[in-house]
Design a protein around this motif. Structure first.
Motif, PDB file in Angstrom:
ATOM      1  N   ARG A  35       0.873  -1.358  -0.143  1.00  0.00           N
ATOM      2  CA  ARG A  35      -0.177  -0.098   0.086  1.00  0.00           C
ATOM      3  C   ARG A  35       0.937   1.368  -0.130  1.00  0.00           C
ATOM      4  O   ARG A  35       0.410   2.220  -0.866  1.00  0.00           O
ATOM      5  N   LEU A  38       2.316   1.859  -3.391  1.00  0.00           N
ATOM      6  CA  LEU A  38       1.220   2.436  -4.435  1.00  0.00           C
ATOM      7  C   LEU A  38       0.696   3.694  -4.256  1.00  0.00           C
ATOM      8  O   LEU A  38       0.528   4.342  -5.224  1.00  0.00           O
ATOM      9  N   LEU A  39       0.476   4.037  -2.941  1.00  0.00           N
ATOM     10  CA  LEU A  39      -0.182   5.487  -2.718  1.00  0.00           C
ATOM     11  C   LEU A  39       0.578   5.819  -1.323  1.00  0.00           C
ATOM     12  O   LEU A  39       0.191   5.657  -0.327  1.00  0.00           O
ATOM     13  N   THR A  41       1.467   7.797   1.781  1.00  0.00           N
ATOM     14  CA  THR A  41       0.919   9.084   2.464  1.00  0.00           C
ATOM     15  C   THR A  41       1.840   8.863   3.970  1.00  0.00           C
ATOM     16  O   THR A  41       2.590   7.929   4.403  1.00  0.00           O
TER      17      THR A  41
END
Length: 63
Positions: A35, A38-39, A41
């Motif tokens: 995760r 992929l993205l 944050t």
């Protein structure tokens, strides 16, 4: 001779809980890593750091 960290044996429910957490923490870390790739944050980075810390604590038997 060094002192043992736990002078009394741990209760069976605690051993079962720790074993269950040990088996689940690696898949959670792998999922969180994917995760994060992929993205990315800030929340994902912090969560992955916490999960890796918990994994180290469980596998080195510090708790």
């Amino acid at each position: 001779m060094a002192k043992r960290m736990f002078p009394k044996p741990m209760p069976p429910w605690w051993k079962k809980c720790r074993t269950t957490c040990q088996t689940l923490i690696i898949p959670f870390c792998c999922f969180q890593t994917v995760r994060l790739i992929l993205l990315p944050t800030t929340f994902d980075v912090l969560l992955l750091g916490i999960l890796i810390g918990i994994a180290c604590i469980l596998y080195f038997e510090w708790i």
